[in-house]
Design an enzyme around this catalytic site. Structure first.
Site, mmCIF file in Angstrom:
data_model
loop_
_atom_site.group_PDB
_atom_site.id
_atom_site.type_symbol
_atom_site.label_atom_id
_atom_site.label_comp_id
_atom_site.label_asym_id
_atom_site.label_seq_id
_atom_site.Cartn_x
_atom_site.Cartn_y
_atom_site.Cartn_z
ATOM 1 N N THR A 125 -22.941 58.278 10.912
ATOM 2 C CA THR A 125 -22.492 57.031 10.292
ATOM 3 C C THR A 125 -21.107 56.630 10.789
ATOM 4 O O THR A 125 -20.298 57.496 11.150
ATOM 5 C CB THR A 125 -22.455 57.228 8.758
ATOM 6 N N ASP A 126 -20.835 55.334 10.729
ATOM 7 C CA ASP A 126 -19.492 54.865 11.101
ATOM 8 C C ASP A 126 -18.428 55.338 10.098
ATOM 9 O O ASP A 126 -17.237 55.276 10.383
ATOM 10 C CB ASP A 126 -19.456 53.327 11.232
ATOM 11 N N GLU A 127 -18.893 55.795 8.921
ATOM 12 C CA GLU A 127 -17.918 56.221 7.902
ATOM 13 C C GLU A 127 -17.113 57.440 8.330
ATOM 14 O O GLU A 127 -16.080 57.744 7.724
ATOM 15 C CB GLU A 127 -18.617 56.502 6.562
ATOM 16 N N TYR A 153 -18.982 62.300 0.936
ATOM 17 C CA TYR A 153 -20.136 61.954 1.790
ATOM 18 C C TYR A 153 -19.727 61.893 3.262
ATOM 19 O O TYR A 153 -20.310 62.570 4.112
ATOM 20 C CB TYR A 153 -20.747 60.609 1.357
ATOM 21 N N LYS A 157 -20.777 64.278 6.536
ATOM 22 C CA LYS A 157 -21.403 63.766 7.765
ATOM 23 C C LYS A 157 -20.544 64.124 8.984
ATOM 24 O O LYS A 157 -21.065 64.467 10.048
ATOM 25 C CB LYS A 157 -21.590 62.248 7.673
ATOM 26 N N VAL A 209 -19.630 43.921 -8.924
ATOM 27 C CA VAL A 209 -18.861 43.967 -7.671
ATOM 28 C C VAL A 209 -17.625 44.843 -7.897
ATOM 29 O O VAL A 209 -16.848 44.598 -8.826
ATOM 30 C CB VAL A 209 -18.450 42.536 -7.250
HETATM 31 P P1 NAD Z 1 -31.800 57.707 1.982
HETATM 32 O O1 NAD Z 1 -30.957 58.298 0.920
HETATM 33 O O2 NAD Z 1 -32.517 56.409 1.718
HETATM 34 O O3 NAD Z 1 -32.914 58.757 2.434
HETATM 35 C C1 NAD Z 1 -32.641 60.108 2.632
HETATM 36 C C2 NAD Z 1 -33.968 60.850 2.735
HETATM 37 O O4 NAD Z 1 -33.669 62.228 3.016
HETATM 38 C C3 NAD Z 1 -34.788 60.835 1.451
HETATM 39 O O5 NAD Z 1 -36.145 60.591 1.738
HETATM 40 C C4 NAD Z 1 -34.606 62.232 0.876
HETATM 41 O O6 NAD Z 1 -35.703 62.682 0.105
HETATM 42 C C5 NAD Z 1 -34.430 63.048 2.146
HETATM 43 N N1 NAD Z 1 -33.672 64.290 1.915
HETATM 44 C C6 NAD Z 1 -32.478 64.415 1.279
HETATM 45 N N2 NAD Z 1 -32.112 65.692 1.239
HETATM 46 C C7 NAD Z 1 -33.075 66.407 1.894
HETATM 47 C C8 NAD Z 1 -33.254 67.777 2.198
HETATM 48 N N3 NAD Z 1 -32.368 68.696 1.825
HETATM 49 N N4 NAD Z 1 -34.369 68.142 2.876
HETATM 50 C C9 NAD Z 1 -35.293 67.229 3.256
HETATM 51 N N5 NAD Z 1 -35.184 65.921 2.980
HETATM 52 C C10 NAD Z 1 -34.077 65.503 2.316
HETATM 53 O O7 NAD Z 1 -30.854 57.581 3.255
HETATM 54 P P2 NAD Z 1 -30.775 56.450 4.384
HETATM 55 O O8 NAD Z 1 -29.932 55.348 3.923
HETATM 56 O O9 NAD Z 1 -32.150 56.190 4.886
HETATM 57 O O10 NAD Z 1 -29.947 57.249 5.499
HETATM 58 C C11 NAD Z 1 -30.617 58.072 6.452
HETATM 59 C C12 NAD Z 1 -29.587 58.681 7.378
HETATM 60 O O11 NAD Z 1 -28.872 57.650 8.046
HETATM 61 C C13 NAD Z 1 -28.539 59.524 6.675
HETATM 62 O O12 NAD Z 1 -28.271 60.641 7.478
HETATM 63 C C14 NAD Z 1 -27.325 58.609 6.578
HETATM 64 O O13 NAD Z 1 -26.139 59.368 6.582
HETATM 65 C C15 NAD Z 1 -27.472 57.806 7.848
HETATM 66 N N6 NAD Z 1 -26.909 56.452 7.839
HETATM 67 C C16 NAD Z 1 -27.254 55.565 6.847
HETATM 68 C C17 NAD Z 1 -26.772 54.252 6.896
HETATM 69 C C18 NAD Z 1 -27.144 53.236 5.840
HETATM 70 O O14 NAD Z 1 -26.614 52.113 5.871
HETATM 71 N N7 NAD Z 1 -28.039 53.532 4.905
HETATM 72 C C19 NAD Z 1 -25.949 53.854 7.960
HETATM 73 C C20 NAD Z 1 -25.605 54.803 8.946
HETATM 74 C C21 NAD Z 1 -26.111 56.088 8.871
HETATM 75 O O1 DAU Z 2 -21.470 52.435 6.928
HETATM 76 C C1 DAU Z 2 -22.615 53.215 6.845
HETATM 77 C C2 DAU Z 2 -22.815 53.690 5.429
HETATM 78 O O2 DAU Z 2 -23.233 52.573 4.666
HETATM 79 C C3 DAU Z 2 -23.836 54.819 5.322
HETATM 80 O O3 DAU Z 2 -23.343 55.946 5.991
HETATM 81 C C4 DAU Z 2 -24.129 55.158 3.857
HETATM 82 O O4 DAU Z 2 -25.150 56.129 3.787
HETATM 83 C C5 DAU Z 2 -24.571 53.904 3.150
HETATM 84 O O5 DAU Z 2 -24.795 54.171 1.780
HETATM 85 C C6 DAU Z 2 -23.514 52.806 3.307
HETATM 86 O O6 DAU Z 2 -22.295 53.162 2.596
HETATM 87 P P1 DAU Z 2 -21.464 52.071 1.749
HETATM 88 O O7 DAU Z 2 -20.641 52.792 0.773
HETATM 89 O O8 DAU Z 2 -20.797 51.096 2.654
HETATM 90 O O9 DAU Z 2 -22.707 51.280 1.058
HETATM 91 P P2 DAU Z 2 -22.963 50.782 -0.440
HETATM 92 O O10 DAU Z 2 -24.206 49.951 -0.399
HETATM 93 O O11 DAU Z 2 -22.884 51.895 -1.432
HETATM 94 O O12 DAU Z 2 -21.719 49.822 -0.702
HETATM 95 C C7 DAU Z 2 -21.442 48.724 0.156
HETATM 96 C C8 DAU Z 2 -20.179 48.045 -0.368
HETATM 97 O O13 DAU Z 2 -20.477 47.425 -1.625
HETATM 98 C C9 DAU Z 2 -19.039 49.014 -0.642
HETATM 99 O O14 DAU Z 2 -17.813 48.375 -0.310
HETATM 100 C C10 DAU Z 2 -19.106 49.239 -2.158
HETATM 101 C C11 DAU Z 2 -19.652 47.929 -2.676
HETATM 102 N N1 DAU Z 2 -20.485 48.006 -3.897
HETATM 103 C C12 DAU Z 2 -21.530 48.869 -3.902
HETATM 104 C C13 DAU Z 2 -22.348 48.991 -5.013
HETATM 105 C C14 DAU Z 2 -23.497 49.963 -5.029
HETATM 106 C C15 DAU Z 2 -20.233 47.168 -4.979
HETATM 107 O O15 DAU Z 2 -19.304 46.355 -4.954
HETATM 108 N N2 DAU Z 2 -21.036 47.280 -6.085
HETATM 109 C C16 DAU Z 2 -22.086 48.167 -6.155
HETATM 110 O O16 DAU Z 2 -22.763 48.222 -7.216
#
Ligand code: NAD
Ligand code: DAU
Length: 339
Positions: A125-127, A153, A157, A209
């Protein structure tokens, strides 16, 4: 070719499963997922009908079961999506993040070493780069930006990323790492900003928000992320990190207002609530490397992607209503009541 996808019952992993089954109909796709609160079998309903798809309900930290899958299936490529992914949950309970995201990654790579593999790909992730200031729009994350994490988190990562690169240098494991910005699209769990706001708006509930909502995220349609990973695992250089992002920076408050507009809901539903601890201000990816080396460019513009996403949530109400009717209610009360 056999591709083992971990976390395939989650948001991006499931989109990747469907992308790969369509793009490479001759490949076998194996999915390993232990079905945490974020994993959902109904998401994989269509995939399960495909004879090229197999599902294993296994935890990536369970070394014995993971080795057994490798012994029996001999995957060529592993793409590790499995992770605890929600920043807010990591602030409440960091431990499971360290266990799954770091130790689980180690188990997957140990299996790759033991049984041999063409490529291990880590979905990061970019985080891991921390955040950028709002008053420096000229700054972007490149692959050489120092790791500088903010939350449990992102730290977990980053720990995994370092371990993956160490396995390459020390053991010669053929790895690659991608660091993507915020994704949105179908099957996004409704604890995250966009699906949470869509679900709440449709139920005429307050739209929480954090703070003033001025934080900026760089949004990418999930299919564009899947395309990038498919390119990296086939053509990306071993031992390399690739940033993925589409230069689509938006403030949270503007996203929420846009969702209200698209759904015909009043902005009076917006409720500013207490801020996230350690809240990152701005993420912004420089995707020059993946563009120059692999020719990747995002295809879905945000204006179209958000419409497609809202349409999906309208047409798949049962999927998210089933989720928010269960344990999610306890989570929601804990995170948002009296915030
Ligand atoms: P998600 O939370 O929607 O899904 C995670 C999945 O992993 C789930 O199906 C869960 O059951 C499974 N899982 C969790 N722990 C496990 C374990 N110990 N063994 C087997 N399975 C397990 O996550 P997502 O948003 O789809 O993210 C997927 C990947 O992409 C993550 O590694 C996250 O860090 C990365 N990522 C997410 C985003 C985003 O915007 N969502 C952006 C950049 C990177
Ligand atoms: O940048 C990549 C990341 O993006 C991934 O690595 C993470 O897995 C993914 O969850 C996401 O992280 P963020 O923290 O950016 O996403 P989230 O949707 O939780 O929040 C997006 C923005 O919105 C953040 O600034 C927090 C804000 N937010 C979020 C929630 C859930 C709110 O203002 N209200 C809310 O209820």
């Amino acid at each position: 070719m056999k591709v083992l996808v971990t976390g395939g019952a989650g948001f991006i992993g499931s989109n990747f499963v469907y992308y790969m089954l369509k793009k490479h109909p001759d490949y076998d796709i194996l999915c390993v997922d232990c079905l945490t609160y974020a994993g959902n079998m109904s998401t994989l309903e269509e995939a399960l009908k495909n004879p090229h798809f197999k599902f294993f309900k296994v935890n990536i930290c369970d070394r014995v079961s993971i080795y057994k899958i490798f012994e029996e299936e001999h995957p060529d490529i592993v793409v590790n999506f499995a992770a605890e992914s929600h920043v807010d949950r990591s602030i409440e309970n960091p431990e499971v993040f360290l266990t799954t995201n770091i130790l689980g990654t180690q188990v997957m790579m140990d299996a790759c070493r033991k049984y041999g593999i063409k490529r291990y790909h880590q979905v990061s992730t970019d985080e891991v780069y921390g955040d950028l200031p709002l008053d420096r729009p000229d700054l972007f994350f490149t692959e050489t930006t120092p790791i500088h994490t903010s939350s449990p988190y992102s730290s977990s990562k980053a720990g995994a990323d370092l371990l993956v690169l160490a396995y390459h240098r020390t053991y010669g494991l053929p790895v690659s790492v991608s660091r993507c910005s915020n994704n949105y699209g179908p099957y996004h769990f409704p604890e995250k900003l966009i699906p949470l706001m869509i679900a709440n708006a449709l139920n005429d509930k307050p739209l929480p928000v954090y703070g003033e909502g001025l934080n900026v995220r760089d949004w990418l349609y999930v299919e564009d992320h899947c395309k990038a990973i498919d390119l990296i695992i086939h053509k990306g250089r071993v031992g390399e990190v690739y940033n993925i992002g589409g230069h689509n920076e938006m403030r949270n408050i503007d996203i929420v207002k846009l969702i209200c507009k698209e759904l015909g809901k009043p902005e009076s539903l917006i409720k500013h609530v207490g801020d996230r601890k350690g809240h990152d201000m701005r993420y912004a990816i420089d995707p020059t490397k993946i563009h120059n080396e692999l020719g990747w460019l995002p295809e879905t513009k945000f204006a179209d992607g958000i419409k497609k996403t809202i349409k999906w949530y309208l047409e798949n109400r049962k999927w998210w209503e089933d989720i928010i009717s269960g344990d999610y209610q306890n989570y929601y009360a804990k995170m948002y009541n009296n915030r």
